[in-house]
Design a protein around this motif. Structure first.
Motif, PDB file in Angstrom:
ATOM      1  N   LYS A   1      48.918  40.487  39.822  1.00  0.00           N
ATOM      2  CA  LYS A   1      48.731  40.890  41.220  1.00  0.00           C
ATOM      3  C   LYS A   1      49.131  42.352  41.412  1.00  0.00           C
ATOM      4  O   LYS A   1      48.470  43.092  42.139  1.00  0.00           O
TER       5      LYS A   1
ATOM      6  N   VAL B   1      36.193  33.036  33.496  1.00  0.00           N
ATOM      7  CA  VAL B   1      37.476  33.650  33.845  1.00  0.00           C
ATOM      8  C   VAL B   1      38.588  32.826  33.193  1.00  0.00           C
ATOM      9  O   VAL B   1      38.615  31.602  33.335  1.00  0.00           O
TER      10      VAL B   1
ATOM     11  N   LYS C   1      42.643  32.908  36.957  1.00  0.00           N
ATOM     12  CA  LYS C   1      42.021  32.056  37.973  1.00  0.00           C
ATOM     13  C   LYS C   1      42.671  32.293  39.328  1.00  0.00           C
ATOM     14  O   LYS C   1      43.854  32.535  39.431  1.00  0.00           O
ATOM     15  N   ASP C   2      41.902  32.232  40.384  1.00  0.00           N
ATOM     16  CA  ASP C   2      42.331  32.405  41.775  1.00  0.00           C
ATOM     17  C   ASP C   2      42.718  33.846  42.117  1.00  0.00           C
ATOM     18  O   ASP C   2      42.881  34.160  43.283  1.00  0.00           O
TER      19      ASP C   2
ATOM     20  N   ILE D   1      40.990  36.552  40.613  1.00  0.00           N
ATOM     21  CA  ILE D   1      39.780  37.337  40.416  1.00  0.00           C
ATOM     22  C   ILE D   1      38.612  36.628  41.080  1.00  0.00           C
ATOM     23  O   ILE D   1      38.247  35.519  40.699  1.00  0.00           O
ATOM     24  N   ASN D   2      38.040  37.272  42.081  1.00  0.00           N
ATOM     25  CA  ASN D   2      36.859  36.757  42.767  1.00  0.00           C
ATOM     26  C   ASN D   2      35.636  37.378  42.091  1.00  0.00           C
ATOM     27  O   ASN D   2      35.472  38.603  42.109  1.00  0.00           O
ATOM     28  N   LEU D   3      34.781  36.581  41.493  1.00  0.00           N
ATOM     29  CA  LEU D   3      33.632  37.101  40.754  1.00  0.00           C
ATOM     30  C   LEU D   3      32.610  37.800  41.645  1.00  0.00           C
ATOM     31  O   LEU D   3      31.732  38.498  41.141  1.00  0.00           O
ATOM     32  N   ASN D   4      32.716  37.649  42.968  1.00  0.00           N
ATOM     33  CA  ASN D   4      31.841  38.397  43.876  1.00  0.00           C
ATOM     34  C   ASN D   4      32.290  39.851  43.993  1.00  0.00           C
ATOM     35  O   ASN D   4      31.512  40.713  44.364  1.00  0.00           O
ATOM     36  N   GLU D   5      33.561  40.117  43.683  1.00  0.00           N
ATOM     37  CA  GLU D   5      34.113  41.466  43.794  1.00  0.00           C
ATOM     38  C   GLU D   5      34.367  42.127  42.449  1.00  0.00           C
ATOM     39  O   GLU D   5      34.452  43.349  42.378  1.00  0.00           O
ATOM     40  N   TRP D   6      34.520  41.336  41.402  1.00  0.00           N
ATOM     41  CA  TRP D   6      34.943  41.858  40.103  1.00  0.00           C
ATOM     42  C   TRP D   6      33.995  41.453  38.984  1.00  0.00           C
ATOM     43  O   TRP D   6      33.455  40.351  38.998  1.00  0.00           O
TER      44      TRP D   6
ATOM     45  N   SER E   1      35.774  46.612  39.255  1.00  0.00           N
ATOM     46  CA  SER E   1      35.193  46.284  40.549  1.00  0.00           C
ATOM     47  C   SER E   1      33.673  46.351  40.447  1.00  0.00           C
ATOM     48  O   SER E   1      33.117  47.171  39.722  1.00  0.00           O
ATOM     49  N   ASN E   2      33.003  45.485  41.177  1.00  0.00           N
ATOM     50  CA  ASN E   2      31.535  45.538  41.237  1.00  0.00           C
ATOM     51  C   ASN E   2      31.052  46.820  41.885  1.00  0.00           C
ATOM     52  O   ASN E   2      29.901  47.192  41.739  1.00  0.00           O
TER      53      ASN E   2
END
Length: 156
Positions: free
Chosen positions: A58, A119, A124-125, A127-132, A149-150
């Motif tokens: 974090k 992941v 887990k929890d 890293i959001n795959l929509n952002e990373w 980052s995306n």
């Protein structure tokens, strides 16, 4: 295993380090980065348990976000990413790379990274795959996960 004493102070200082690292990094127009990196868990305390490792992750994410925000006004092309080594938390890092006079190695490309990997459990929890973007790289004795980052312009 020796008991980890002074956790509250240690983690308070860890989170303070996510802002003080910004004052160390030179973001002026003359500045450049040749694979600059920092390890927030230098002593590898995250190897002692998943809860401690996740707190360090974090902190790495917070530092990444703050550095990325500062780099957005840097005025030069750059690459920024996090690397998490599954076997050794002490090797986890946030990295910055730009064109530099020391070497002609920009943009940095790392061959054989699997950007379609699942992941890992310790991320887990967090890293959001929509952002990373998460990529897996297998070295001889370690498994590294590269995270960007995306929204970054220049990918690894």
């Amino acid at each position: 295993m020796k008991k980890f004493r002074g956790k509250r102070r240690y983690f308070r200082n860890l989170w303070r380090q996510t802002t003080t690292e910004l004052s160390i990094v030179d973001f002026d127009e003359e500045g450049w980065f040749n694979l600059w990196h920092t390890h927030l868990d230098f002593y590898g305390y995250g190897n002692d348990g998943l809860k401690i490792r996740r707190e360090h992750i974090k902190a790495h994410i917070a530092l990444y976000n703050r550095l990325s925000e500062r780099l957005s006004t840097f005025g030069k092309p750059y690459q920024i990413w996090m690397e998490f080594v599954e076997e050794d938390a002490g090797l986890d890092s946030v990295n910055i790379h730009t064109p530099n006079p020391a070497e002609d190695n920009f943009p940095l490309t790392i061959a054989n990274v699997d950007w379609n990997c699942p992941v890992p459990k310790f991320l887990k929890d967090l890293i959001n795959l929509n952002e990373w973007n998460v990529g897996h790289y297998k070295r001889v004795s370690t498994n590294s996960y590269f995270i960007q980052s995306n929204y970054n312009e220049i990918k690894l």
